[in-house]
Scaffold this active site. Structure first.
Site, PDB file in Angstrom:
ATOM      1  N   HIS B 190      83.181  72.516 123.020  1.00  8.51           N
ATOM      2  CA  HIS B 190      82.291  71.885 121.143  1.00  8.51           C
ATOM      3  C   HIS B 190      83.742  72.922 120.081  1.00  8.51           C
ATOM      4  CE1 HIS B 190      80.213  72.213 118.144  1.00  8.51           C
ATOM      5  NE2 HIS B 190      80.155  73.119 117.763  1.00  8.51           N
ATOM      6  N   GLY B 199      76.390  72.005 116.339  1.00  8.45           N
ATOM      7  CA  GLY B 199      75.626  70.638 116.097  1.00  8.45           C
ATOM      8  C   GLY B 199      76.970  70.051 115.716  1.00  8.45           C
ATOM      9  N   LEU B 225      71.106  73.526 122.452  1.00  9.50           N
ATOM     10  CA  LEU B 225      72.321  73.142 121.947  1.00  9.50           C
ATOM     11  C   LEU B 225      74.039  74.044 121.663  1.00  9.50           C
ATOM     12  CD1 LEU B 225      73.890  70.387 121.239  1.00  9.50           C
ATOM     13  CD2 LEU B 225      73.201  70.203 119.109  1.00  9.50           C
ATOM     14  N   ASP B 226      74.475  73.249 122.462  1.00  7.69           N
ATOM     15  CA  ASP B 226      75.751  74.562 121.933  1.00  7.69           C
ATOM     16  C   ASP B 226      75.331  76.738 122.486  1.00  7.69           C
ATOM     17  OD1 ASP B 226      77.401  72.286 121.558  1.00  7.69           O
ATOM     18  OD2 ASP B 226      76.618  72.800 119.385  1.00  7.69           O
ATOM     19  N   ALA B 227      75.309  76.802 122.967  1.00  9.00           N
ATOM     20  CA  ALA B 227      74.358  78.162 123.291  1.00  9.00           C
ATOM     21  C   ALA B 227      74.109  78.246 124.137  1.00  9.00           C
ATOM     22  CB  ALA B 227      72.622  78.119 122.911  1.00  9.00           C
TER      23      ALA B 227
END
Lengths: 282, 282, 282, 282
Positions: B190, B199, B225-227
């Site tokens: 990311h 995001g 998401l992205d976690a």
């Protein structure tokens, strides 16, 4: 409950880890931390271990460890009661930033250590020592009095059972008389990214060479100037806009942090030295 | 000589380290690496161990390990033949920098892995795959074809015995169908310093917020998401002089390095995941 | 609309900035960027300026600048049409990582430059040059053929109007014949944090010294080995757990990024050299 | 000889740089520093300039600057006598590390500033203020007394002609009554890498998220919590071996350095704020 820290090094051999962990289990020790390293170039094994005991006799344990393990594997080893506070002497000259930093950390409980005294070849920093209630000994050093000064230093160090020394920008070369008594136990902060810029005025040399990054290095003092085992280093970006005095100011921040980190690693018995290099356990 | 890597986690208990080292000694294993960590918040014990055996039977060893140790301590555990090369699939979209970087490292022998194929929702990067002689599958993804595309992906992954997946700037959200088959085995990059700028378009957000440092984060993909658990992060200093396109260019270098480092840690089986966090052994 | 970049240095004097900005205003130039630096140690003034003109004649402007300004202030100066693409030659030996990195950036449009050819003393990297469609000249270098090889190199450089040279891990010492033709126009990448570890095998020296941080340095080539003006440096943290081959692998990533950044600074005409040091404009 | 620092921002327009440098030349000013930035997203021009005058009348100069330049280009502008020492108030609660650090730097002459007083909602740090001979006002803050406390704070700030405020880990939210009087003149240190971990207990959140890098951010205080213009940020690498208290200890070092750097930039009038972002001149 007693907690000990055990540091071992020896030639790498099959079965060492199992032998050590077994020995501790047989002595009712519960291992709470184990880390090891093998230097493949030299085939040397290093280990750091923390173990807890409900009942513990240090003398008996050491004797036992020696006869059962250490002699068999030809180990060099050290065992500490993890809770023991070492005695740390601080040597300074006129610069105050590292001294302020160390004493601030000491005061706030960040450093698990006793500080029996501060020695300086100048009287400049006495007020700082006073404000933290640490005894301050002014021992001037000139060419002619150097030997006499060292004798006084050694007396104080012995009298107060000092375990290790921190040179917090002490602008004097420490001679073999002290190094021999404190091998790998005198921590210096050098204001450059060693091995670049050995010796005096490294910020001036860095400025002249036009480097884009400056640094600081904390190392154990050995006979060879600025060439002892490196404990910790850090760096900071600089540019052509920085004059020498800017490098010096930025360097002060590096020196403080690098020296403090080296002291903390030493206090936690996380540093092992072999062949002029360090193993730093996590 | 067989070398295995053993990863264990369980509730922290007295005597685990000794029990494991003992077990290996009893099975004629020579421990060459041991590292451990205890999460004091949750009382969880983690261990990574490498051991060498002159004679070794994986099936028998696993059965033995399970009955003697794993059940007793309620361990979660994995054992690998250290020399086994895993199969890594790469998913890309149109950005080429991470793909070039991974394949360059692969080509020079830096990554101990097989790459059976590259999947992309676009045909853009096929020439790069071709130049490295890696099969390239173009599987377009639209709202309507997403399920069908995933079915094709899963077939390829299964057919080629893929062990883990790298999303090298794959600009699609991976659904649970894949995550369930590859839990903590899908590595994403990311382009921000998570948890900042989750995001889309993180460099635009970083520019707008006026941050002085940008970053990149590699993590395992989870439903949120992205976690997912963070494997590796790195940052770079920026200033007001950098336009968004400068941030994007600087970010490309961060993304490449961070993703490559995460892949290497995964390949060396140095990453353990617990409670959405990673333990990264040294 | 023509955009020019103007670089000036001279002894520091009152009124220079006003004189230059005035001159540009009188010549209908709109200044869109101005930055300056004064080296207080040596009293040298440096300036970088970008200016836009609706109508522009380079020859006339230069003549005018020279007679009105440059002679008065005894300036050294250079003027570029900002849009002009310079010709960059790449010299390599056998290591591919820097070459891959540069060509990847070139391919994706990140570098505003022409690459007329790659020269190597080995044939190893020809396939990479081929895959990017860049002419590749294999010019072997031995003790006996060194002079002949340089003559060939100089012919190619002249024929293709090469403006500057990048040594992308070219493992040969470049002699004065090339340096004299390309003063401060040959960019080298040295795989250490200069001035530490000058010369061959710096990662081996860094390993032996036990440093905690390694680095890479990009500099202009001068007669003195690894002692030219430093353009860019970067560093990475290492530990006792890293073997020499780990330092080499980490170093590759540093070398790529540091060299690429140096090339980009040179291409944007942001580097000025004086007295073996660089001023790097932002 | 008078030296002034001039800060300008306005919509970007042709000829601004020439107009300003011309104006200074016409007023017998010798420009010794000029730097400028154009925000291309918003077409805003920023400039910082230092100029020396043999004779100088601030009132007359300002009036002249306003009528000749500022109104024409619709500039926002500030002019300082470079030698003027601003008055800086420090607000603290119970944490001492940032206070020690600031006062240590102040004492050693690193900060060109007056410190008329320290305000705290607790009496804890009074001894430190005393040891540096700085007046210390204990103004407790509770829900009920917050307004009254602010009134006292504002009186002290006014009485001592305070130019800007440093919140050195002041654990209270500063209300609009102060912010309105000191817009972009209240410097806060937040113990996270903003915008990650806004609000209370960021180290706990960082620990929980399992980040591999922690940070600190210094910013101007605005109405929105931890969302003001960022002046300076720095980060430090962490790992799973660090407990929350380790993050807090490492964070203290980050907080000290980042806050000190932000104060120094503010003191040198190197920070301009526009649209909730900063331009930081070099």
């Amino acid at each position: 409950m007693t907690k000990i820290t055990l540091l071992i090094n020896c030639n790498d051999q099959s079965g060492i880890i199992a032998a050590v962990t077994n020995f501790l289990a047989n002595n009712n020790g519960n291992i709470v931390y184990i880390d090891q390293h093998v230097d493949r170039e030299q085939d040397i094994f290093f280990m750091r271990l923390e173990s807890e005991f409900e009942q513990f006799n240090m003398m008996a344990f050491k004797a036992n460890f020696k006869s059962v393990l250490a002699e068999k594997f030809k180990m060099k080893w050290r065992i500490y009661d993890t809770e023991d506070l070492p005695n740390m002497a601080i040597f300074v000259s006129k610069y105050d930033h590292c001294l302020y930093d160390i004493l601030g950390r000491y005061n706030s409980g960040e450093l698990h250590v006793n500080i029996p005294f501060i020695i300086s070849n100048h009287n400049t920093l006495k007020p700082i020592a006073d404000s933290f209630n640490i005894p301050f000994y002014h021992i001037p050093v000139t060419k002619d009095t150097k030997e006499e000064a060292e004798t006084k230093q050694l007396e104080l160090l012995k009298k107060h059972h000092v375990n290790f020394i921190v040179l917090a920008r002490y602008m004097q070369i420490v001679s073999n008389r002290l190094i021999d008594v404190y091998p790998n136990k005198i921590i210096n902060i050098h204001h450059s990214f060693l091995p670049a810029f050995v010796g005096a005025k490294p910020y001036h040399s860095a400025y002249k060479r036009g480097v884009k990054i400056i640094g600081a290095t904390s190392h154990y003092v050995t006979e060879a100037l600025d060439a002892g085992p490196i404990i910790e280093q850090d760096v900071e970006r600089v540019s052509h806009t920085h004059a020498i005095e800017d490098l010096i100011a930025k360097g002060r921040d590096l020196e403080k942090i690098v020296l403090a980190n080296a002291i903390k690693l030493h206090l936690k018995r996380k540093v092992m030295v072999f062949n002029n290099k360090t193993v730093i356990f996590s």
